[in-house]
Scaffold this motif. Sequence first.
Motif, PDB file in Angstrom:
ATOM      1  N   CYS A  64      13.335   8.922 -18.794  1.00  0.00           N
ATOM      2  CA  CYS A  64      13.410   9.753 -20.044  1.00  0.00           C
ATOM      3  C   CYS A  64      14.299  11.063 -19.788  1.00  0.00           C
ATOM      4  O   CYS A  64      14.203  11.565 -18.781  1.00  0.00           O
ATOM      5  N   TYR A  65      15.038  11.133 -20.651  1.00  0.00           N
ATOM      6  CA  TYR A  65      16.027  12.376 -20.654  1.00  0.00           C
ATOM      7  C   TYR A  65      15.001  13.746 -20.792  1.00  0.00           C
ATOM      8  O   TYR A  65      14.143  13.710 -21.419  1.00  0.00           O
ATOM      9  N   PRO A  66      15.649  14.623 -20.325  1.00  0.00           N
ATOM     10  CA  PRO A  66      14.921  15.996 -20.359  1.00  0.00           C
ATOM     11  C   PRO A  66      14.637  16.122 -22.046  1.00  0.00           C
ATOM     12  O   PRO A  66      15.413  16.156 -22.990  1.00  0.00           O
ATOM     13  N   GLY A  67      13.300  16.865 -22.291  1.00  0.00           N
ATOM     14  CA  GLY A  67      12.860  17.174 -23.627  1.00  0.00           C
ATOM     15  C   GLY A  67      12.127  15.949 -24.111  1.00  0.00           C
ATOM     16  O   GLY A  67      11.634  16.072 -25.701  1.00  0.00           O
ATOM     17  N   ASN A  68      11.875  14.711 -23.396  1.00  0.00           N
ATOM     18  CA  ASN A  68      11.284  13.705 -24.091  1.00  0.00           C
ATOM     19  C   ASN A  68      10.332  13.140 -22.752  1.00  0.00           C
ATOM     20  O   ASN A  68      10.444  13.502 -21.656  1.00  0.00           O
ATOM     21  N   TYR A  69       9.336  12.358 -23.295  1.00  0.00           N
ATOM     22  CA  TYR A  69       8.390  12.077 -22.349  1.00  0.00           C
ATOM     23  C   TYR A  69       7.849  10.624 -22.623  1.00  0.00           C
ATOM     24  O   TYR A  69       7.599  10.432 -23.803  1.00  0.00           O
ATOM     25  N   THR A  70       7.183   9.987 -21.710  1.00  0.00           N
ATOM     26  CA  THR A  70       6.183   8.751 -21.994  1.00  0.00           C
ATOM     27  C   THR A  70       5.030   9.122 -21.279  1.00  0.00           C
ATOM     28  O   THR A  70       5.000   9.435 -19.918  1.00  0.00           O
ATOM     29  N   GLY A  71       3.628   9.270 -21.646  1.00  0.00           N
ATOM     30  CA  GLY A  71       2.563   9.541 -20.876  1.00  0.00           C
ATOM     31  C   GLY A  71       1.989   8.555 -20.005  1.00  0.00           C
ATOM     32  O   GLY A  71       1.039   8.923 -19.260  1.00  0.00           O
ATOM     33  N   HIS A  72       2.138   7.344 -20.390  1.00  0.00           N
ATOM     34  CA  HIS A  72       1.453   6.114 -19.955  1.00  0.00           C
ATOM     35  C   HIS A  72       2.658   5.100 -19.647  1.00  0.00           C
ATOM     36  O   HIS A  72       3.717   5.190 -19.917  1.00  0.00           O
TER      37      HIS A  72
END
Length: 143
Positions: A64-72
């Motif tokens: 993920c790029y900074p400022g983005n996420y995936t939690g699982h």
Amino acid sequence: SLQLTLSTSSNLSSEPSAANRSRGSRCEPGEYRSARRCCQLCPAGHYVRKPCSSPHTRSECKACYPGNYTGHANSLRSCLLCTTCREDQEEVSNCTSTQDRKCQCKTGEFYCDSEHCLEGCHPCTSCPGATLHTCNATRDTEC
């Protein structure tokens, strides 16, 4: 005519293909379906850049790029955008590639006593005299 050919072929050759079809209809835990194939999920903090090209293999995953996420572990084609704290909130924990930013009402200024505070934070009550309980992020002042 293809179905007719399969149905008239001997049991020996049709049984394995039937078994493969039924086994392939349901993906294993940790996999997702893409174009009639089961692909392995990408780990938290990544997204699927390109699905797998052969069954039960890892998709092409990208961080993920900074400022983005995936939690699982996931099959998302892009990461999720991090939450932005509202003006009446303060950051409790920063956004990382695997966890969204956490916000709460600004301590001592605002509070919210419901679980998600979608309606916003409420201004803290100010007491003219003695204070029994000081306002915090989840509870108003008690005078």
